[in-house]
Scaffold this active site. Structure first.
Site, PDB file in Angstrom:
ATOM      1  N   HIS A 161       0.861  -1.118   0.012  1.00  0.00           N
ATOM      2  CA  HIS A 161       0.163   0.027  -0.148  1.00  0.00           C
ATOM      3  C   HIS A 161       0.881   1.255   0.027  1.00  0.00           C
ATOM      4  O   HIS A 161       0.605   2.312  -0.644  1.00  0.00           O
ATOM      5  CB  HIS A 161      -1.026  -0.084   1.490  1.00  0.00           C
ATOM      6  CG  HIS A 161      -2.122  -0.970   0.917  1.00  0.00           C
ATOM      7  ND1 HIS A 161      -2.863  -1.493   2.046  1.00  0.00           N
ATOM      8  CD2 HIS A 161      -2.498  -1.565  -0.105  1.00  0.00           C
ATOM      9  CE1 HIS A 161      -3.938  -2.074   1.545  1.00  0.00           C
ATOM     10  NE2 HIS A 161      -3.728  -2.062   0.280  1.00  0.00           N
ATOM     11  N   ASP A 221       4.265 -15.398 -22.592  1.00  0.00           N
ATOM     12  CA  ASP A 221       4.354 -16.708 -22.563  1.00  0.00           C
ATOM     13  C   ASP A 221       4.646 -17.778 -23.844  1.00  0.00           C
ATOM     14  O   ASP A 221       5.417 -18.358 -24.044  1.00  0.00           O
ATOM     15  CB  ASP A 221       3.010 -17.357 -22.329  1.00  0.00           C
ATOM     16  CG  ASP A 221       2.649 -17.479 -20.865  1.00  0.00           C
ATOM     17  OD1 ASP A 221       3.402 -17.964 -20.088  1.00  0.00           O
ATOM     18  OD2 ASP A 221       1.686 -17.003 -20.289  1.00  0.00           O
ATOM     19  N   CYS A 263      -0.419  -7.967 -26.139  1.00  0.00           N
ATOM     20  CA  CYS A 263      -0.615  -7.558 -24.736  1.00  0.00           C
ATOM     21  C   CYS A 263       0.650  -7.886 -23.880  1.00  0.00           C
ATOM     22  O   CYS A 263       0.438  -7.789 -22.601  1.00  0.00           O
ATOM     23  CB  CYS A 263      -2.076  -7.954 -24.122  1.00  0.00           C
ATOM     24  SG  CYS A 263      -2.196  -9.806 -23.863  1.00  0.00           S
TER      25      CYS A 263
HETATM   26  C1  PEP Z   1       1.618 -13.048 -21.886  1.00  0.00           C
HETATM   27  O1  PEP Z   1       1.970 -14.389 -21.732  1.00  0.00           O
HETATM   28  O2  PEP Z   1       2.138 -12.497 -22.755  1.00  0.00           O
HETATM   29  C2  PEP Z   1       0.622 -12.283 -21.185  1.00  0.00           C
HETATM   30  C3  PEP Z   1       0.042 -11.116 -21.164  1.00  0.00           C
HETATM   31  O3  PEP Z   1      -0.095 -12.991 -20.038  1.00  0.00           O
HETATM   32  P1  PEP Z   1       0.616 -13.050 -18.637  1.00  0.00           P
HETATM   33  O4  PEP Z   1       1.774 -12.517 -18.634  1.00  0.00           O
HETATM   34  O5  PEP Z   1      -0.307 -12.675 -17.665  1.00  0.00           O
HETATM   35  O6  PEP Z   1       0.845 -14.517 -18.690  1.00  0.00           O
HETATM   36 MG    MG Z   2       0.407 -15.373 -20.715  1.00  0.00          MG
END
Ligand code: PEP
Ligand code: MG
Length: 568
Positions: free
Chosen positions: A187, A450, A497
């Site tokens: 926090h 990933d 992402c």
């Molecule tokens: C990814 O694997 O790129 C992703 C955005 O998911 P996380 O980092 O939550 O596994």
């Molecule tokens: Mg991922």
């Protein structure tokens, strides 16, 4: 003297060091002389504590926004816990303890319970319990002026800072904070970030002397005590540059993200908890490109209910009414375990029953989440996606359960809109066979974190194979390009992402390959928007063409770094 800690709040501070002394409590009696009096004293302290927290919630709302004010409303809830009062009253009535002693004992017992947990979120709540303990004891002992004042700008040194202590610091004087204990998600770190105070944690403060000038770099976690003149001047310039950039970012906040030849891209935010919303709004994110939903499961001691999940999703979709919110279903397993789930130990958890595999193996748990997501789509701005799909059957099974859930909600008499459906591309089987999946999807989101891990068979948590984590590797880039081309050909929106999206040099490869949607941590959005405006889309397309035929990742990295160096 140069020290390296963990940067928890960005920015540069240059000021004298000052050791923070928490207000010490006067001593108090162990036993009650009049039990009834002690009960009254305790009850009135609870009321006063509640009123103080109420005031703090209002102040926090004004200074740092609704989301962060919740830190103190959560403390209010903890204080109102009937079990806590019951325990204190038993100690006063049955054991004849004084109100402060009984309260301190009761809180210590609760803290000891929390300390047994392996859940980091529960462990982080301990500082809230300590905060409440201090507040009520201070009231009981009649010394409840919590303000701290300073007569010159300082960098504060503390073993630990409690949320209330942080909130009561006069930011006019507090230029920076250095603590021994803490983490990025504590926090205090959240408050420091939102109050705009640069902060570093994880440093032994005993070697730092009050009154000596220091430089604190909250980005790198570096602290210089007694800096030499060169370092001092270097950091003064850096500080000025940072301030200039910050005002520049503010100026471009409402502009679209475009290359200098007018090619537009959309920069969305990755978020995981309510307190991330403010940063996403402040950065004028294009929407939420990834709502990680694990936190609501990790934060509690049992499965969150449909209503709890619904409230959370509604809050996000209400905040981003006009913009798209992409909710990813639960990605549990791998490095994220739920203590209450009795998850079986797996030899290779990242290759185990993770993410969609987990959801499909516990359909009722999956359905609870799907119901909450579907019901939250009241503004028709929610789209959802499944993590770690590796076969077409998994996608179709997930969609079947979704459709079944949708029908059930409709039958119950609710009017809901069917959301757009996507999936994460994170597994090589999907990367290679993407065409098989596209007919069943509205969009894809490439999770490069990933995908790189599985592509090179290199555990993303294992330092010893970190050198194999190669976003610039031409073999990987060719695979990315083929996914993007195929999706674009089918008219399916491609978003990225993973971390690559927010890493400026790497994002240029993605843009050059034709990705228009990038989703990243909110604090990277404006910086990337600014930097992208210096680039040229045709150059980026050429760079991609060149990169794809190179052999080694460092050649691609150099290619990009040289291009970036040439930007004005
Ligand atoms: C990814 O694997 O790129 C992703 C955005 O998911 P996380 O980092 O939550 O596994
Ligand atoms: Mg991922």
């Amino acid at each position: 003297m140069k020290l390296k800690g963990i940067g928890i709040s960005k920015g540069i501070a240059i000021a004298k060091l000052h050791h923070f002394k928490p207000k010490s409590l006067t001593s108090f009696k162990t036993y009650a002389t009049n039990q009834q009096e002690e009960v009254k004293r305790f009850e009135s302290a609870l009321k006063k504590g509640d009123a103080q927290l109420e005031k703090l919630v209002m102040q926090a709302k004004e200074r740092i926004g609704d989301e962060h004010a919740q830190i103190f409303s959560a403390q209010q809830m903890m204080l109102k816990d009937p079990e806590l009062s019951k325990n204190v009253l038993v100690k006063i009535n049955d054991f004849n303890l004084s109100a402060p002693y009984a309260f301190k004992q009761a809180m210590s017992e609760m803290i000891a319970q929390f300390e047994l947990s392996e859940n980091v979120y529960i462990l982080e709540r301990i500082s809230d319990l300590e905060d409440i303990t201090d507040r009520i004891l201070n009231i009981l002992l009649g010394q409840d002026d919590m303000r701290y004042t300073f007569d010159e700008p300082v960098i504060l040194l503390a073993i630990d800072l409690l949320p209330s202590e942080t909130m009561h610091l006069d930011t006019q004087y507090i230029q920076g904070i250095i603590t021994e204990k803490g983490s990025k998600t504590s926090h205090t770190a959240i408050l420091a970030r939102n109050l705009g105070i640069p902060a570093v944690t994880g440093l032994d403060i005993s070697s730092l002397e009050s009154g000596k000038v220091a430089i604190l770099d909250g980005g790198s976690g570096i602290v210089y005590a007694n800096p030499d003149e060169n370092t001092f001047i270097k950091y003064q310039e850096k500080q000025q540059k940072l301030l200039n950039l910050q005002s520049l970012y503010k100026e471009i906040k409402d502009d679209p993200a475009k290359t200098n030849d007018g090619h537009e891209v959309y920069l969305a935010a990755n978020i995981g908890v309510i307190s991330d919303l403010k940063e996403a709004l402040d950065a004028n994110a294009f929407g939420i490109g990834l709502l990680r939903t694990e936190n609501q499961y990790l934060e509690s001691d049992d499965f969150p209910t449909e209503d709890e999940l619904l409230n959370f999703y509604l809050k996000v979709s209400d905040t981003f009414k006009e913009k798209t919110v992409t909710i990813r279903t639960l990605d549990i397993g791998g490095d994220k375990n739920l203590s209450y789930l009795n998850m079986r130990k797996e030899t290779n958890p990242f290759l185990g029953n993770r993410a969609i595999r987990y959801s499909l193996s516990y359909p009722s748990l999956f359905k609870t989440q799907l119901r909450a997501i579907l019901k939250a789509n009241t503004h028709n701005n929610i789209q959802m996606m499944f993590p770690m799909i590796s076969t077409l059957k998994e996608l179709l099974d997930a969609k079947d359960i979704l459709n079944e859930t949708y029908e059930e909600i409709i039958k119950e008499g609710n009017q809901i809109s069917y959301p757009k459906i996507g999936m994460m591309v994170e597994v090589p089987s999907v990367a290679v066979g993407i065409e098989k999946f596209l007919p069943y999807l509205d969009f894809i989101s490439i999770g490069t974190n990933d995908l790189i891990q599985y592509f090179f068979a290199a555990d993303r948590m294992n330092e010893r194979v970190a050198h194999l984590y190669q976003p610039y590797n031409p073999i990987f880039l060719n695979t990315l390009k083929s996914i993007i081309d195929k999706a674009n050909k089918h008219g399916i929106i491609v978003s990225v992402c993973g971390e690559m999206a927010g890493h400026f040099a790497q994002s240029l490869l993605l843009i050059g390959m034709g990705v228009k949607h990038l989703s990243m941590h909110s604090n990277l959005i404006l910086e990337n928007k600014y930097l992208i405006s210096k680039t040229n889309y045709h150059d980026l397309q050429n760079i991609v063409e060149e990169a794809l035929v190179l052999d080694h990742y460092d050649e691609v990295e150099n290619l990009l770094n040289n291009y970036i160096k040439g930007l004005d």
